[in-house]
Design an enzyme around this catalytic site. Sequence first.
Site, PDB file in Angstrom:
ATOM      1  N   LYS A 122       0.847  -1.200   0.000  1.00 26.93           N
ATOM      2  CA  LYS A 122       0.000   0.000   0.000  1.00 26.93           C
ATOM      3  C   LYS A 122       0.878   1.243   0.000  1.00 26.93           C
ATOM      4  O   LYS A 122       1.767   1.383   0.837  1.00 26.93           O
ATOM      5  CB  LYS A 122      -0.901  -0.017   1.229  1.00 26.93           C
ATOM      6  CG  LYS A 122      -1.801   1.196   1.409  1.00 26.93           C
ATOM      7  CD  LYS A 122      -2.738   0.963   2.596  1.00 26.93           C
ATOM      8  CE  LYS A 122      -3.551   2.207   2.917  1.00 26.93           C
ATOM      9  NZ  LYS A 122      -2.757   3.195   3.685  1.00 26.93           N
ATOM     10  N   HIS A 148      -1.977   7.582   1.482  1.00 33.74           N
ATOM     11  CA  HIS A 148      -2.228   7.599   2.929  1.00 33.74           C
ATOM     12  C   HIS A 148      -3.311   8.622   3.285  1.00 33.74           C
ATOM     13  O   HIS A 148      -3.273   9.262   4.343  1.00 33.74           O
ATOM     14  CB  HIS A 148      -0.942   7.902   3.696  1.00 33.74           C
ATOM     15  CG  HIS A 148      -0.807   7.172   4.992  1.00 33.74           C
ATOM     16  ND1 HIS A 148       0.019   6.098   5.148  1.00 33.74           N
ATOM     17  CD2 HIS A 148      -1.415   7.350   6.208  1.00 33.74           C
ATOM     18  CE1 HIS A 148      -0.059   5.654   6.397  1.00 33.74           C
ATOM     19  NE2 HIS A 148      -0.931   6.403   7.057  1.00 33.74           N
ATOM     20  N   ASP A 162      -7.196   3.433  -3.115  1.00 32.38           N
ATOM     21  CA  ASP A 162      -7.503   3.942  -1.776  1.00 32.38           C
ATOM     22  C   ASP A 162      -7.414   5.460  -1.807  1.00 32.38           C
ATOM     23  O   ASP A 162      -6.398   6.011  -2.231  1.00 32.38           O
ATOM     24  CB  ASP A 162      -6.500   3.372  -0.769  1.00 32.38           C
ATOM     25  CG  ASP A 162      -6.591   4.043   0.598  1.00 32.38           C
ATOM     26  OD1 ASP A 162      -7.709   4.131   1.128  1.00 32.38           O
ATOM     27  OD2 ASP A 162      -5.543   4.462   1.121  1.00 32.38           O
TER      28      ASP A 162
END
Length: 367
Positions: A232, A256, A287
Site C-alpha cells: 500500500k 495515505h 484507496d
Amino acid sequence: MQSSSPFSQSRLGLQQDCCISYESCQERIMAAEPVNVNEFQELARQALPKMYYAFYTGGTEDQYTLKENEEAFHRIIIQPRILRDVSSIDLSTTVLGYNISMPVMIAPTSMQKLANPAGEIATARAASACNTIMVYKRRDISAKLVQRAENNGYKAIVLTADSPRLGRREADIKNKLIVPQPKNLEGLLSTKFVSDGGSGLEALANGTLDASLCWEDIIWLKSITNLPILIKGVLTCEDARKALEVGVAGIIVSNHGGRQLNYSPATISVLEEVVHAVEGKVEVFLDGGVRRGTDIFKAMALGARAVLVGRPVIYGLAAKGEYGVRRVLEMLKDELELTMSLSGCSSMKEITRGHVRTKHDQLLSML
C-alpha cells in the site's frame, strides 16, 4: 477506578465541554439519518471531541493532497450507454480469489477506538476487515505480528510502505493529540511513548516506524509468511514494476489519505498509470477520496479491482457505531448499483474504459 473510555476527562484532560459521555453523544445524533455518506462527517463532528475529529479529518501541512483526492474524481466524466438490459445488476467480484459482494473494502485505519469504544470490533462486524502491519524497527516484533495474523485466520497482509516517518499533521500538533497505548504491542515492547509536548501520535511513530525499510524487506516478509502480501502506497509506474519484481500479490494505489507527503498526486489521477505498468499480472486497488458510488464506478473503469474506503467508515463508526458502518457500506452499494444501471452496465465486467472521460482524454480530443 479510571475509565477506559476515550472520552474520559480523567484520562484525557480535555475541557469540560468535550467530556461528553459516548451514550449522551449518541442520544443527541441518533435522530439524524443521513441520506449519503458525506453527511456522516457532520454527525461524526458532533459526536467526537475536537482533537479526535481533527485527527481523522486532517491531512498534512496545507492539505493539498487531502482535498485533491476527492476533487480529482469530480474532473472525470461518466459516459453512459443506453438501451442495455439492466433489469438485474451484479455487483460481485473477486479479490485474491475470494468472492466479495461488491468492489468495496475497508481501508486499514488506525485507532478506531477513538471514534467509538467498540472500535475495530464494530467495524469487523459490519464488514470483512482488512489486516495491515507496519514493519517495526525490531524485525522479531514484526514477525510475531505476522504470525498472529496467520493464526487468527487473516487472508492477506497489507504492508503500508509510505511511512518511513510520520507526515507533518499540524492539527494533531496544535491539539497535542493524546493516543491510547497500542494494545497489539503489549507484551512485545514498551507501549509508553513520551511526547515532547506536541502530538502523541508523532511520539508513537518515532518509537515504531522504520526509516530503513526497503524493497529487500518485502522479500524477508515473504519468507516468514504464506499469506499473500499487498503493498500500500504505490503512486508511480516505476514503483509498480518494482513491486512486481519482489513478488507482491497486489498493489494498493494510495497516498495515505493525504496524511503523509503533501502534494503527492491524487490516487485516482495515477491509477491508470499503475494499472498499465503491471499489465494485469497482479490486482490493483484504489484507496483515497471515495465518497460516492460514482467514484467507485470511475475507479473500476480505470482498471481498479476494488476500492478501499477509510474516512467514511470512521465517520459512520463515530456517529452510529456498527450500524453506522453498515449504513455507509450499504449507501455506497446502492449508489454503485444505480450508477451501473444508468450507465448501461449489468456487471463489473461490463464497466470499461470507454465509460469514463478524464481530463487527459479531453485535452487529447482538442489536439
